[in-house]
Write an enzyme that holds these catalytic residues in place. Structure first.
Site, PDB file in Angstrom:
ATOM      1  N   ASP A  74       0.815  -1.213   0.000  1.00 30.08           N
ATOM      2  CA  ASP A  74       0.000   0.000   0.000  1.00 30.08           C
ATOM      3  C   ASP A  74       0.845   1.259   0.000  1.00 30.08           C
ATOM      4  OD1 ASP A  74       0.791  -0.675   2.691  1.00 30.08           O
ATOM      5  OD2 ASP A  74      -0.683   0.771   3.455  1.00 30.08           O
ATOM      6  N   GLU A 136      -0.116  -1.051   5.667  1.00 24.77           N
ATOM      7  CA  GLU A 136       0.969  -0.657   6.567  1.00 24.77           C
ATOM      8  C   GLU A 136       0.938   0.835   6.868  1.00 24.77           C
ATOM      9  OE1 GLU A 136       5.007   0.708   7.792  1.00 24.77           O
ATOM     10  OE2 GLU A 136       3.822   1.304   6.040  1.00 24.77           O
TER      11      GLU A 136
END
Length: 377
Positions: A74, A136
């Site tokens: 991400d 994350e």
């Protein structure tokens, strides 16, 4: 969205561009995870599993040691910086785009390694595990690696974990902890034409901001690595309407703390910093907390990797999932081609000349050779 197939035989620059051109803001990683899963399954030499938008793969060659390579898929929100673009600036070729540095260049490097050692007949010096995970860049409770730790913890065990976080081609040891707190300032609502009948909570936040402005961050050396803390307001919320004195103001503060403090010590420090405000009626709520990790570079596996890279180790000033591996007793380091100073910027980029040397050093370690990159900083 239709995502093109990932060619793991392509060079690391091409793979980085392919990853960047698939937007994957936290919570929207599924298309990219699909592409990564398909590419890994297509190699033929890996066991592959999927849990949510986390993709895991590993070799089973009977080696005495195992190295875990991990990276998040991400990014922070796109800022008009997708698709990627190549530019030459001040004589440097740069790849611009959201996630180029943090950390799709590292993900591309992981995929390159998988493409080399995840095929039948490959002979790495260690068994390898690859972990591509989601979420994350947001609060810890959503972190995909945490989900793997809860449901498939055995996949995370190894003799060394390498987080392909941006380190500009050097090794960064440990990581700092991070906590977020919300300080709520009370007030009393009133009509703004009769403001003396109320108490403006937004104005009351000035004392909190003054403390933050005057705050001097602690610097500390741990195992020869220099850590620097930080305490900053990252969000302010308040107000009811254009003609109302607000009766509440919320200030979100982020504390980045050195790994010699645990979570309890970090919270105690923040409460001490805002002691006067708390005594005056401000409330403090901890909304997110992730502890740091000590460098641990004296562990033989970590020391061997530092020697293979061939440059002095530095402190990791951000939080990374090195902390999660350290909590399991697994030596872990940060190592990737991105520049940590570029992370989350609108003009985020990775230097093209950092990509191949980072790959060469990692491959040298994984094949048991002694080739080093020299000083790339």
């Amino acid at each position: 969205m239709t995502v093109p197939a990932l060619d793991l035989t392509a060079d690391v620059l091409t793979l980085t561009r392919a990853l960047v051109d698939v937007p994957s803001v936290s919570g929207t990683e599924e298309p990219l995870a699909d592409a990564v899963e398909a590419a890994l399954r297509g190699l033929g030499g890996l066991e592959v599993v999927r849990i949510g938008n986390c993709v895991l793969a590993r070799t089973d060659l009977g080696r005495d040691t195992r190295v875990v390579l991990a990276g998040h898929l991400d990014t922070v929100p796109v800022a008009d910086n997708v698709p990627s673009r190549l530019e030459v600036v001040d004589g440097e070729e740069r790849l611009y785009g959201c996630g180029t540095s943090d950390m799709k260049a590292g993900d591309a490097l992981m995929l390159r390694v998988a493409g080399m050692f995840g095929v039948p007949g490959a002979q790495p010096a260690h068994d390898l595990t690859f972990v591509f995970y989601d979420n994350e860049e947001v609060e810890a409770v959503r972190n995909g690696l945490g989900r793997v730790a809860r449901e498939l913890r055995g996949w995370l065990y190894g003799d060394l974990a390498i987080l392909l976080e941006p380190t500009d081609g050097g090794v960064e040891g440990g990581c700092q902890g991070t906590m977020r707190v919300v300080l709520t300032v009370p007030g009393e609502r009133a009509h703004s034409a009769r403001s003396w009948l109320g108490r403006n909570a937004v104005h009351g936040a000035a004392s909190i901001l003054g403390v933050l402005e005057a705050y001097r961050a602690r610097e500390v050396e741990i195992d020869g690595l220099h850590f620097r803390e930080g305490l900053n307001a990252v969000r302010i919320e308040g107000g009811v309407a254009g003609n109302v004195v607000p009766d509440e103001c919320r200030v979100t503060v982020n504390f980045r703390f050195a790994p010699d403090r645990d979570e309890d010590a970090a919270e105690a420090h923040v409460r001490e910093v805002f002691a006067d405000a708390l005594a005056a009626g401000v409330t403090l709520e901890v909304t997110d907390m992730s502890g740091g990790a000590l460098p641990g570079l004296s562990e033989p596996a970590a020391a061997a990797f530092v020697a293979a890279v061939g440059t002095p180790a530095r402190a990791k000033l951000g939080w990374t999932d090195v902390a999660r591996f350290a909590a399991f007793g697994i030596p872990a380091v940060n190592y990737g081609p991105g520049d940590p100073n570029q992370a989350h910027q609108r003009g985020e980029h990775v230097r093209v000349d950092r990509l191949q040397p980072a790959e060469d050093a990692l491959v040298a370690y994984l094949t048991g050779t002694t080739t080093t990159t020299g000083d790339t900083a």
